[in-house]
Motif scaffolding. Structure first.
Motif, mmCIF file in Angstrom:
data_model
loop_
_atom_site.group_PDB
_atom_site.id
_atom_site.type_symbol
_atom_site.label_atom_id
_atom_site.label_comp_id
_atom_site.label_asym_id
_atom_site.label_seq_id
_atom_site.Cartn_x
_atom_site.Cartn_y
_atom_site.Cartn_z
ATOM 1 N N LEU A 1 13.430 -30.181 35.485
ATOM 2 C CA LEU A 1 13.164 -30.760 36.617
ATOM 3 C C LEU A 1 14.191 -31.791 37.154
ATOM 4 N N LYS B 1 27.653 -23.501 24.815
ATOM 5 C CA LYS B 1 28.345 -23.451 26.192
ATOM 6 C C LYS B 1 27.970 -24.774 26.856
ATOM 7 N N SER C 1 24.206 -33.198 26.253
ATOM 8 C CA SER C 1 24.105 -34.495 26.675
ATOM 9 C C SER C 1 22.847 -35.370 26.832
ATOM 10 N N THR C 2 22.270 -34.619 27.824
ATOM 11 C CA THR C 2 21.086 -35.073 28.208
ATOM 12 C C THR C 2 20.003 -35.128 26.852
ATOM 13 N N PHE D 1 15.883 -35.233 36.069
ATOM 14 C CA PHE D 1 16.745 -35.256 35.004
ATOM 15 C C PHE D 1 18.154 -35.532 35.655
ATOM 16 N N GLN D 2 18.485 -34.894 36.609
ATOM 17 C CA GLN D 2 19.705 -35.209 37.322
ATOM 18 C C GLN D 2 19.828 -36.325 37.893
ATOM 19 N N VAL E 1 24.017 -26.824 29.313
ATOM 20 C CA VAL E 1 22.881 -26.655 29.039
ATOM 21 C C VAL E 1 22.164 -27.823 28.545
ATOM 22 N N ILE F 1 12.050 -28.133 27.029
ATOM 23 C CA ILE F 1 12.458 -29.037 28.048
ATOM 24 C C ILE F 1 12.398 -28.293 29.313
ATOM 25 N N SER G 1 26.499 -27.408 21.234
ATOM 26 C CA SER G 1 25.911 -26.163 21.985
ATOM 27 C C SER G 1 27.129 -25.302 22.213
HETATM 28 P P1 ADP Z 1 25.935 -30.275 28.477
HETATM 29 O O1 ADP Z 1 25.991 -31.640 27.747
HETATM 30 O O2 ADP Z 1 25.423 -29.322 27.956
HETATM 31 O O3 ADP Z 1 27.241 -30.018 29.641
HETATM 32 P P2 ADP Z 1 24.295 -31.924 30.486
HETATM 33 O O4 ADP Z 1 23.513 -32.670 29.509
HETATM 34 O O5 ADP Z 1 25.437 -32.595 30.918
HETATM 35 O O6 ADP Z 1 24.912 -30.714 29.650
HETATM 36 O O7 ADP Z 1 23.663 -31.428 31.668
HETATM 37 C C1 ADP Z 1 24.201 -30.739 32.802
HETATM 38 C C2 ADP Z 1 23.454 -30.784 33.897
HETATM 39 O O8 ADP Z 1 22.111 -30.327 33.932
HETATM 40 C C3 ADP Z 1 23.264 -32.365 34.271
HETATM 41 O O9 ADP Z 1 23.500 -32.393 35.772
HETATM 42 C C4 ADP Z 1 22.062 -32.409 33.878
HETATM 43 O O10 ADP Z 1 21.592 -33.571 34.879
HETATM 44 C C5 ADP Z 1 21.186 -31.440 34.142
HETATM 45 N N1 ADP Z 1 19.933 -31.098 33.444
HETATM 46 C C6 ADP Z 1 19.840 -31.310 32.006
HETATM 47 N N2 ADP Z 1 18.836 -31.167 31.471
HETATM 48 C C7 ADP Z 1 18.081 -30.728 32.770
HETATM 49 C C8 ADP Z 1 16.524 -30.270 32.887
HETATM 50 N N3 ADP Z 1 15.586 -30.564 31.860
HETATM 51 N N4 ADP Z 1 16.238 -30.185 33.866
HETATM 52 C C9 ADP Z 1 16.919 -30.033 35.047
HETATM 53 N N5 ADP Z 1 18.291 -30.418 35.185
HETATM 54 C C10 ADP Z 1 18.758 -30.764 33.953
#
Ligand code: ADP
Length: 214
Positions: A160, A9, A15-16, A163-164, A12, A157, A7
């Motif tokens: 929601l 930034k 990792s999710t 996810f958190q 975003v 996606i 990514s």
């Molecule tokens: P990155 O790897 O890009 O830094 P993360 O996957 O760690 O991002 O997600 C950043 C934050 O956003 C985390 O707190 C995660 O739980 C939340 N998050 C990720 N996807 C969603 C989603 N679809 N809806 C709500 N929150 C989300």
């Protein structure tokens, strides 16, 4: 199949995305997520040992690659343009999550030249954390990306809270007790299906310089 998630930034949903695509593909075949992000988000997610797979570090990836069908690689955020190219030619598909807000879109557009050089078969942009309609952000972002001629997944996606909670509980979203959590899983499953379709198409017509790695 090797999938890489990168990514432009932080925050975003990179990792999710890596964890949930790994969960989707692990329902099909042996899949190993590789945590190449120095923040080690995927690794700490796996600490509770409640994910349906082990998360391995970059240095162990080669060993695991021999024993699995799919590798899903989470990379560090904000790759340089040259890194993007290297990432894309080292995998079957580069997945680029992007949230539908002006800052993310700007970061995406800044790397547009590097992206276009990759060729549309090598990467797809995934809209993540998309607010519900009638909030127009998701649609506007999709239009801007398509107008720029960049390839984007048909699915997206949604935003929601489940996810958190999934991260806190060390599980994938489908295992969170929340009425809407199932939608989160469905969204990633749709993306998984799109990837299966794309991978089927590209492995039918390999280019001399970019043969599928399988
Ligand atoms: P990155 O790897 O890009 O830094 P993360 O996957 O760690 O991002 O997600 C950043 C934050 O956003 C985390 O707190 C995660 O739980 C939340 N998050 C990720 N996807 C969603 C989603 N679809 N809806 C709500 N929150 C989300």
């Amino acid at each position: 199949m090797i999938l890489t998630v990168a990514s432009f930034k932080g925050g975003v949903g990179k990792s999710t995305t890596a964890v949930h695509l790994a969960a989707y593909f692990s329902t099909k075949a042996r899949t190993v997520p590789v945590d190449g992000d120095p923040n080690r988000s995927a690794t700490s997610w796996a600490h509770k040992e409640r994910l349906p797979f082990e998360v391995v570090g970059e240095h162990q990836a080669a060993l695991y690659a021999r024993r699995c069908e799919h590798l899903i690689i989470d990379t560090k955020a904000r790759p340089e343009s040259e890194d993007l190219h290297a990432l894309a030619i080292g995998c079957h598909l580069l997945v680029l999550p992007c949230t539908p807000d002006p800052l993310s879109l700007e970061a995406l557009m800044l790397t547009i030249i590097a992206l276009k050089r990759l060729g549309s078969e090598r990467f797809r942009i995934l809209l993540t954390i998309v607010p519900p309609r009638p909030i127009p952000e998701g649609e506007n972002a999709r239009k801007a990306i398509m107008d720029a001629g960049l390839p984007i997944f048909e699915g997206e996606i949604r935003r929601l809270i489940a996810f958190q909670r999934a991260v806190l509980e060390g599980v994938t979203v489908d295992r969170v007790k929340d009425d809407r959590a199932g939608f989160g899983w469905q969204d990633y499953a749709m993306i998984g299906k799109e990837i299966e379709h794309l991978n089927g198409e590209t492995s039918k017509r390999p280019r001399a310089s970019e043969k599928p790695l399988r």
